[in-house]
Design a protein around this motif. Structure first.
Motif, mmCIF file in Angstrom:
data_model
loop_
_atom_site.group_PDB
_atom_site.id
_atom_site.type_symbol
_atom_site.label_atom_id
_atom_site.label_comp_id
_atom_site.label_asym_id
_atom_site.label_seq_id
_atom_site.Cartn_x
_atom_site.Cartn_y
_atom_site.Cartn_z
ATOM 1 N N PHE A 173 38.646 31.477 38.506
ATOM 2 C CA PHE A 173 38.150 32.622 37.714
ATOM 3 C C PHE A 173 39.467 33.579 37.656
ATOM 4 O O PHE A 173 39.681 34.014 38.619
ATOM 5 N N VAL A 174 39.833 33.869 36.480
ATOM 6 C CA VAL A 174 41.094 34.807 35.974
ATOM 7 C C VAL A 174 40.475 36.156 35.163
ATOM 8 O O VAL A 174 39.449 36.095 34.735
ATOM 9 N N LEU A 175 41.208 37.112 35.696
ATOM 10 C CA LEU A 175 41.126 38.343 34.834
ATOM 11 C C LEU A 175 41.887 38.402 33.680
ATOM 12 O O LEU A 175 43.246 38.534 34.095
ATOM 13 N N ASN A 231 37.885 32.665 43.425
ATOM 14 C CA ASN A 231 37.424 31.086 43.270
ATOM 15 C C ASN A 231 36.032 31.133 42.969
ATOM 16 O O ASN A 231 35.503 29.989 42.932
ATOM 17 N N SER A 232 35.382 32.337 42.750
ATOM 18 C CA SER A 232 34.012 32.720 42.451
ATOM 19 C C SER A 232 33.896 33.684 41.217
ATOM 20 O O SER A 232 34.680 34.311 41.332
ATOM 21 N N VAL A 261 39.457 44.254 31.537
ATOM 22 C CA VAL A 261 39.703 43.002 31.443
ATOM 23 C C VAL A 261 38.274 42.175 31.458
ATOM 24 O O VAL A 261 37.235 42.659 31.361
ATOM 25 N N PHE A 262 38.703 40.733 31.058
ATOM 26 C CA PHE A 262 37.446 39.809 30.756
ATOM 27 C C PHE A 262 37.540 38.614 31.952
ATOM 28 O O PHE A 262 38.915 38.045 32.256
ATOM 29 N N VAL A 263 36.481 38.207 32.468
ATOM 30 C CA VAL A 263 36.472 37.257 33.427
ATOM 31 C C VAL A 263 36.428 35.803 32.659
ATOM 32 O O VAL A 263 35.556 35.781 31.917
ATOM 33 N N LYS A 264 37.426 34.914 33.091
ATOM 34 C CA LYS A 264 37.397 33.854 32.274
ATOM 35 C C LYS A 264 37.817 32.627 33.265
ATOM 36 O O LYS A 264 38.506 32.884 34.345
ATOM 37 N N ASN A 265 37.069 31.569 33.041
ATOM 38 C CA ASN A 265 37.069 30.299 33.722
ATOM 39 C C ASN A 265 38.417 29.611 33.483
ATOM 40 O O ASN A 265 38.438 29.068 32.191
ATOM 41 N N ALA A 270 40.908 30.924 48.750
ATOM 42 C CA ALA A 270 39.659 31.420 49.692
ATOM 43 C C ALA A 270 40.055 32.792 50.333
ATOM 44 O O ALA A 270 39.101 33.577 50.340
ATOM 45 N N SER A 271 40.953 33.190 50.952
ATOM 46 C CA SER A 271 41.264 34.349 51.556
ATOM 47 C C SER A 271 41.189 35.602 50.558
ATOM 48 O O SER A 271 40.532 36.652 51.117
ATOM 49 N N VAL A 272 41.498 35.468 49.512
ATOM 50 C CA VAL A 272 41.197 36.608 48.386
ATOM 51 C C VAL A 272 39.806 36.787 48.268
ATOM 52 O O VAL A 272 39.417 37.844 48.274
ATOM 53 N N ASN A 273 38.780 35.831 48.335
ATOM 54 C CA ASN A 273 37.439 36.119 48.381
ATOM 55 C C ASN A 273 36.854 36.790 49.344
ATOM 56 O O ASN A 273 35.943 37.270 49.491
ATOM 57 N N LYS A 274 37.652 36.551 50.483
ATOM 58 C CA LYS A 274 37.065 37.274 51.887
ATOM 59 C C LYS A 274 37.842 38.536 52.030
ATOM 60 O O LYS A 274 37.688 39.195 53.173
ATOM 61 N N ASN A 275 38.558 39.036 50.891
ATOM 62 C CA ASN A 275 39.338 40.313 51.014
ATOM 63 C C ASN A 275 40.426 40.203 52.269
ATOM 64 O O ASN A 275 40.481 41.228 52.878
ATOM 65 N N GLU A 276 40.702 38.979 52.444
ATOM 66 C CA GLU A 276 41.834 38.896 53.497
ATOM 67 C C GLU A 276 43.251 38.752 52.996
ATOM 68 O O GLU A 276 43.290 38.413 51.993
ATOM 69 N N ASN A 277 44.040 39.149 53.768
ATOM 70 C CA ASN A 277 45.781 38.948 53.360
ATOM 71 C C ASN A 277 45.976 37.620 53.179
ATOM 72 O O ASN A 277 45.411 36.635 54.209
ATOM 73 N N LEU A 278 46.964 37.067 52.623
ATOM 74 C CA LEU A 278 47.597 35.833 52.685
ATOM 75 C C LEU A 278 48.294 35.675 54.100
ATOM 76 O O LEU A 278 48.928 36.526 54.445
ATOM 77 N N SER A 279 48.252 34.454 54.373
ATOM 78 C CA SER A 279 48.911 34.086 55.788
ATOM 79 C C SER A 279 50.387 33.915 55.494
ATOM 80 O O SER A 279 50.748 33.012 54.797
#
Length: 313
Positions: free
Chosen positions: A151-153, A195-196, A214-218, A248-257
């Motif tokens: 899903f993108v903005l 991802n959601s 912005v618009f949420v688009k699949n 998946a880290s973005v969904n968890k509000n985590e920083n990228l490794s």
């Protein structure tokens, strides 16, 4: 010993035996039979063809001679014999010549002999052969790239690149990050990824609070195939795994490794000609990861997705 009192002549095209007169000891000359000979000749002349007579010797002990019809075959005998001889000689010579050329051709094909025109041409040909062998060794199989969705903005869709860049700059000046995804004849300005759908809506609300609509688009990319070496295929699998974990880290509000992405960069295959453009872009983006905020990390994931899609398509 009593001499034979018979003499053989040809009359009317037939062999005829005549008796001698009462002088058994006298040898008869050819003239004695001129009358019969003339009659035989005249008889034959009344037919379709005048025969040819030759002088022959009898087979008895007297060795007498007579005139007989010349064989028709004898006229053509020299020609026939010459023709047969020519055919036999030609066949034999042709057989040897054929074998000789076959042996020559076979020898040349086994040697694989080539004549370079110049030294430079020879070196160029050798280089081309080496390149072909290298390419043959490198390209082993076609790697199947699965379709990807997220899903993108979406901040806008533009037919003109200048307008798309203006919208992108608006987000950057507000402290957020955006990128341009060219699809067909349109320029899409994308400002985030998740991802959601729920996570994407949360991100959209944050932007809305800052007067950025912005618009949420699949969003998705299709599956495809690309020819790669085994090392490149193995590396791309590791890359896709790292990209998915980062999303998946973005969904968890985590920083990228940082360590995870550093490992991907460090394991890029040597001389990876098929993916060199993409890996060059990857190195540049990951070098900025250490100082990136969450919006910049999302822009990084969007940019990597876009460049990866260009690679496989």
């Amino acid at each position: 010993m009593v001499k034979d009192n018979k003499i053989t002549v040809w009359m009317g095209g037939k062999k005829t035996t005549l008796k001698r007169d009462d002088h058994p000891d006298e040898r008869y000359s050819i003239k004695e039979f001129n009358k019969d000979y003339s009659a035989a000749t005249l008889e034959e002349a009344n037919g379709d063809e005048v025969p040819t007579f030759v002088r022959r010797h009898s087979e008895d002990s007297n060795n007498e001679h007579y005139f007989g019809r010349k064989s028709r075959f004898s006229s053509f005998k020299p020609i026939i014999l010459a023709s047969i001889s020519a055919i036999i000689i030609g066949s034999v010579l042709g057989f040897f010549m054929l074998n000789m050329f076959v042996d020559i051709d076979k020898g040349l094909s086994q040697q694989n002999y080539t004549i370079p025109t110049t030294v430079e041409d020879d070196e160029e040909a050798t280089k081309e052969d080496d390149d072909k062998e290298t390419a043959s060794d490198e390209v082993i199989s076609a790697a199947e790239i699965q379709s990807m969705n997220a899903f993108v903005l979406q901040a806008g869709k533009f037919g003109d690149e200048a307008n798309a860049n203006e919208m992108k700059d608006k987000f950057n000046q507000a402290g957020f990050s955006a990128m341009i995804w060219l699809e067909g004849n349109f320029y899409y300005v994308l400002a985030g990824i998740a991802n959601s759908k729920n996570k994407a809506n949360q991100l959209a609300n944050e932007l809305s609070e800052n007067q950025l609509e912005v618009f949420v688009k699949n969003w998705g990319t299709e599956s495809s195939e690309i020819k790669l070496t085994e090392d490149e295929i193995s590396w791309l699998k590791a890359y896709n795994k790292q990209w998915t974990e980062s999303l998946a880290s973005v969904n968890k509000n985590e920083n990228l490794s940082e360590d995870g992405w550093a490992n991907i960069v460090n394991t890029i295959p040597d001389d990876s000609k098929n993916i060199s453009e993409f890996t060059t872009f990857l190195k540049k983006e990951i070098s900025e990861l250490v100082k990136a905020n969450k919006w910049q990390e999302q822009r990084l994931l969007l940019n990597l997705w876009y460049q990866f899609n260009l690679l496989v398509n």
